[in-house]
Write a protein that holds these residues in place. Structure first.
Motif, PDB file in Angstrom:
ATOM      1  N   LEU A  48      38.072 -12.534  20.222  1.00 11.47           N
ATOM      2  CA  LEU A  48      38.766 -11.365  18.382  1.00 11.47           C
ATOM      3  C   LEU A  48      39.766 -12.661  18.456  1.00 11.47           C
ATOM      4  O   LEU A  48      39.928 -12.364  16.698  1.00 11.47           O
ATOM      5  N   ASP A  49      39.971 -13.595  18.519  1.00  9.64           N
ATOM      6  CA  ASP A  49      40.604 -14.658  18.214  1.00  9.64           C
ATOM      7  C   ASP A  49      42.498 -14.235  18.350  1.00  9.64           C
ATOM      8  O   ASP A  49      43.067 -14.342  17.809  1.00  9.64           O
ATOM      9  N   LEU A  50      42.031 -13.013  19.218  1.00  7.91           N
ATOM     10  CA  LEU A  50      43.818 -12.635  19.375  1.00  7.91           C
ATOM     11  C   LEU A  50      44.787 -13.277  20.180  1.00  7.91           C
ATOM     12  O   LEU A  50      45.576 -13.003  20.049  1.00  7.91           O
ATOM     13  N   ILE A  51      44.333 -14.243  20.936  1.00  9.85           N
ATOM     14  CA  ILE A  51      44.835 -14.528  21.957  1.00  9.85           C
ATOM     15  C   ILE A  51      44.292 -15.649  21.759  1.00  9.85           C
ATOM     16  O   ILE A  51      43.113 -16.569  21.651  1.00  9.85           O
ATOM     17  N   LYS A  52      44.923 -17.380  22.092  1.00  9.04           N
ATOM     18  CA  LYS A  52      44.304 -18.527  21.868  1.00  9.04           C
ATOM     19  C   LYS A  52      44.326 -19.139  23.395  1.00  9.04           C
ATOM     20  O   LYS A  52      45.475 -19.280  24.346  1.00  9.04           O
ATOM     21  N   PRO A  53      43.215 -19.860  23.940  1.00 10.07           N
ATOM     22  CA  PRO A  53      42.460 -20.134  24.856  1.00 10.07           C
ATOM     23  C   PRO A  53      43.769 -21.347  25.173  1.00 10.07           C
ATOM     24  O   PRO A  53      44.436 -22.166  24.820  1.00 10.07           O
ATOM     25  N   THR A  54      44.294 -22.008  26.990  1.00  8.30           N
ATOM     26  CA  THR A  54      44.280 -22.883  27.213  1.00  8.30           C
ATOM     27  C   THR A  54      43.240 -24.116  27.071  1.00  8.30           C
ATOM     28  O   THR A  54      43.727 -25.106  26.745  1.00  8.30           O
ATOM     29  N   SER A  55      42.140 -23.349  27.033  1.00  5.84           N
ATOM     30  CA  SER A  55      41.568 -24.706  26.961  1.00  5.84           C
ATOM     31  C   SER A  55      39.973 -24.000  26.575  1.00  5.84           C
ATOM     32  O   SER A  55      39.377 -22.673  26.645  1.00  5.84           O
ATOM     33  N   GLY A  56      39.059 -25.006  25.819  1.00  2.00           N
ATOM     34  CA  GLY A  56      37.829 -24.281  25.365  1.00  2.00           C
ATOM     35  C   GLY A  56      37.426 -23.491  24.611  1.00  2.00           C
ATOM     36  O   GLY A  56      38.156 -23.437  24.022  1.00  2.00           O
ATOM     37  N   HIS A  57      36.596 -22.866  23.979  1.00  2.00           N
ATOM     38  CA  HIS A  57      36.830 -22.130  22.899  1.00  2.00           C
ATOM     39  C   HIS A  57      35.351 -20.940  23.420  1.00  2.00           C
ATOM     40  O   HIS A  57      34.652 -21.124  24.216  1.00  2.00           O
ATOM     41  N   ILE A  58      34.931 -20.207  22.024  1.00  2.00           N
ATOM     42  CA  ILE A  58      34.013 -19.390  22.176  1.00  2.00           C
ATOM     43  C   ILE A  58      33.780 -19.412  20.581  1.00  2.00           C
ATOM     44  O   ILE A  58      33.833 -19.356  20.110  1.00  2.00           O
ATOM     45  N   GLU A  59      31.827 -19.225  20.220  1.00  7.19           N
ATOM     46  CA  GLU A  59      31.514 -19.008  19.610  1.00  7.19           C
ATOM     47  C   GLU A  59      31.197 -18.148  19.493  1.00  7.19           C
ATOM     48  O   GLU A  59      30.169 -17.569  20.202  1.00  7.19           O
ATOM     49  N   ASN A  60      30.972 -17.690  18.061  1.00  9.97           N
ATOM     50  CA  ASN A  60      29.723 -16.102  17.780  1.00  9.97           C
ATOM     51  C   ASN A  60      29.081 -16.796  16.077  1.00  9.97           C
ATOM     52  O   ASN A  60      29.653 -17.501  15.296  1.00  9.97           O
ATOM     53  N   ASN A  61      27.884 -16.550  15.991  1.00  7.42           N
ATOM     54  CA  ASN A  61      27.085 -16.729  15.832  1.00  7.42           C
ATOM     55  C   ASN A  61      27.085 -18.112  15.186  1.00  7.42           C
ATOM     56  O   ASN A  61      26.694 -18.622  14.280  1.00  7.42           O
ATOM     57  N   GLY A  62      27.252 -19.240  16.373  1.00  6.42           N
ATOM     58  CA  GLY A  62      27.602 -20.813  15.941  1.00  6.42           C
ATOM     59  C   GLY A  62      28.351 -21.077  15.690  1.00  6.42           C
ATOM     60  O   GLY A  62      28.779 -22.287  14.786  1.00  6.42           O
ATOM     61  N   ILE A  63      29.646 -20.046  15.128  1.00  7.28           N
ATOM     62  CA  ILE A  63      30.973 -20.257  14.324  1.00  7.28           C
ATOM     63  C   ILE A  63      32.134 -20.531  16.082  1.00  7.28           C
ATOM     64  O   ILE A  63      32.383 -19.281  16.703  1.00  7.28           O
ATOM     65  N   LYS A  64      33.208 -21.563  15.681  1.00  4.31           N
ATOM     66  CA  LYS A  64      34.037 -21.083  16.692  1.00  4.31           C
ATOM     67  C   LYS A  64      35.047 -20.279  15.888  1.00  4.31           C
ATOM     68  O   LYS A  64      35.674 -20.751  14.999  1.00  4.31           O
ATOM     69  N   ASN A  66      38.004 -19.723  16.889  1.00  6.77           N
ATOM     70  CA  ASN A  66      39.699 -19.905  16.138  1.00  6.77           C
ATOM     71  C   ASN A  66      40.127 -21.647  15.056  1.00  6.77           C
ATOM     72  O   ASN A  66      40.450 -21.634  14.999  1.00  6.77           O
ATOM     73  N   GLU A  67      38.509 -21.122  14.710  1.00 10.31           N
ATOM     74  CA  GLU A  67      38.334 -22.431  13.443  1.00 10.31           C
ATOM     75  C   GLU A  67      38.233 -22.016  12.352  1.00 10.31           C
ATOM     76  O   GLU A  67      38.391 -22.788  10.689  1.00 10.31           O
ATOM     77  N   SER A  68      37.094 -20.801  12.613  1.00 11.62           N
ATOM     78  CA  SER A  68      36.642 -20.449  10.900  1.00 11.62           C
ATOM     79  C   SER A  68      37.292 -18.222  11.286  1.00 11.62           C
ATOM     80  O   SER A  68      36.735 -18.309  12.480  1.00 11.62           O
ATOM     81  N   GLU A  69      37.105 -17.959   9.806  1.00 13.56           N
ATOM     82  CA  GLU A  69      36.823 -16.368  10.120  1.00 13.56           C
ATOM     83  C   GLU A  69      35.451 -15.455   9.604  1.00 13.56           C
ATOM     84  O   GLU A  69      35.398 -15.005   9.212  1.00 13.56           O
ATOM     85  N   GLU A  70      34.591 -16.831   9.328  1.00  9.77           N
ATOM     86  CA  GLU A  70      33.351 -16.231   8.349  1.00  9.77           C
ATOM     87  C   GLU A  70      33.040 -14.975   9.787  1.00  9.77           C
ATOM     88  O   GLU A  70      32.117 -14.371   9.709  1.00  9.77           O
ATOM     89  N   TRP A  71      32.719 -15.785  10.939  1.00  6.21           N
ATOM     90  CA  TRP A  71      32.556 -14.689  12.328  1.00  6.21           C
ATOM     91  C   TRP A  71      33.388 -12.777  11.211  1.00  6.21           C
ATOM     92  O   TRP A  71      32.337 -12.126  12.515  1.00  6.21           O
ATOM     93  N   LYS A  72      33.769 -12.672  10.921  1.00  2.97           N
ATOM     94  CA  LYS A  72      35.059 -10.991  10.897  1.00  2.97           C
ATOM     95  C   LYS A  72      34.051 -10.265  10.428  1.00  2.97           C
ATOM     96  O   LYS A  72      33.879  -9.276  10.194  1.00  2.97           O
ATOM     97  N   SER A  73      33.413 -10.705   9.572  1.00  3.69           N
ATOM     98  CA  SER A  73      32.324  -9.793   8.398  1.00  3.69           C
ATOM     99  C   SER A  73      31.069  -9.205   9.215  1.00  3.69           C
ATOM    100  O   SER A  73      31.029  -8.467   8.936  1.00  3.69           O
ATOM    101  N   VAL A  74      31.121 -10.020  10.233  1.00  5.21           N
ATOM    102  CA  VAL A  74      29.765  -9.274  10.859  1.00  5.21           C
ATOM    103  C   VAL A  74      30.664  -8.925  12.414  1.00  5.21           C
ATOM    104  O   VAL A  74      29.713  -8.437  12.942  1.00  5.21           O
ATOM    105  N   THR A  75      31.307  -9.209  12.561  1.00  9.35           N
ATOM    106  CA  THR A  75      32.062  -8.513  14.256  1.00  9.35           C
ATOM    107  C   THR A  75      32.745  -7.457  14.106  1.00  9.35           C
ATOM    108  O   THR A  75      34.088  -7.041  12.953  1.00  9.35           O
ATOM    109  N   ALA A  76      33.086  -6.317  14.736  1.00 11.21           N
ATOM    110  CA  ALA A  76      33.915  -5.521  15.049  1.00 11.21           C
ATOM    111  C   ALA A  76      34.637  -5.118  15.931  1.00 11.21           C
ATOM    112  O   ALA A  76      33.286  -5.475  17.351  1.00 11.21           O
ATOM    113  N   ALA A  77      35.746  -4.388  16.334  1.00  8.67           N
ATOM    114  CA  ALA A  77      35.319  -3.934  17.768  1.00  8.67           C
ATOM    115  C   ALA A  77      36.494  -2.936  17.463  1.00  8.67           C
ATOM    116  O   ALA A  77      37.357  -2.310  16.390  1.00  8.67           O
TER     117      ALA A  77
END
Length: 231
Positions: A48-64, A66-77
């Motif tokens: 959910l990009d609430l913490i910054k990884p020490t290394s590596g990354h996570i993609e949500n629907n092909g979007i990193k 930590n680099e874009s907020e486009e994933w937020k419109s389709v994600t809830a928690a």
């Protein structure tokens, strides 16, 4: 799809998350289990990009994430009560989330009407601030708020904790119904092996931040998990 790539998180020299690769296909009902400190909430927080990884990354629907907020419109928690706004009533909070999600009051009311049994007369019309509700009722609000706006990815951290048995049963039914939709990916963490086995098609076990089991749920899964944690 959610994809984890070479993800680590370290605090003061202590590595709490270390996952080389993990993929969660769209439409998956995914369970995450592990003892306290295994890294479950850390993984969800990174997703959910609430913490910054020490290394590596996570993609949500092909979007990193930590680099874009486009994933937020389709994600809830709903992770914990810090996601709530304590000085609002339940209705005010639901409508606030609705506005953020492009939903009007009628849209939100239509959604809420589906969960009257789950609310059990303890949420709507109570004229109580969220901060004055019990932990269980706060959780009910947070969980249902995460459904507003037709999200494609729903993340629930320990959703069964603090709920009475009747509400747990109702929540399991709700999660199963969500999981039946191939357009919705549901991620659930839990300490309760039985609950997560009942609602998830796939279960990953974390131990000290690493994936030690990745199981497609079957009739043997609960026994396999119990054996693992009974070592």
């Amino acid at each position: 799809m959610i994809a984890v790539h070479n993800l680590t998180k370290t605090y003061t020299g202590n590595t709490v998350l270390n996952i080389d690769h993990l993929e969660i296909p769209k439409g998956n009902s995914f369970g995450l289990v592990g003892n306290n400190g295994a890294g479950k909430t850390t993984l969800f927080s990174a997703l959910l990009d609430l913490i910054k990884p020490t290394s590596g990354h996570i993609e949500n629907n092909g979007i990193k994430v930590n680099e874009s907020e486009e994933w937020k419109s389709v994600t809830a928690a709903f992770i914990d009560e810090t996601f709530l706004i304590g000085y609002l009533t339940a209705e005010e909070y639901f409508y606030f989330i609705g506005e953020l999600r492009g939903q009007n009051k009628a849209d939100v009311d239509a959604l809420l009407s589906n969960f009257e049994d789950f609310f059990h007369g303890e949420i709507l019309g109570q004229k109580k601030y969220l901060r004055d509700l019990s932990k269980g009722n706060q959780k009910k609000v947070g969980i249902i708020a995460s459904f507003i706006g037709n999200p494609e990815v729903i993340i629930l951290d320990e959703p069964f904790a603090n709920l009475d048995p009747t509400t747990q049963i109702r929540l399991k039914k709700i999660i199963k119904e969500l999981s039946a939709n191939p357009e919705i990916t549901v991620l659930v963490s839990s300490h309760d092996l039985m609950h997560v086995t009942e609602v998830c098609d796939r279960i990953v076990v974390l131990d000290k931040g690493e994936v030690v089991k990745d199981i497609a749920t079957s009739e043997e899964t609960l026994r396999e998990l119990e054996a693992h944690f009974n070592k």
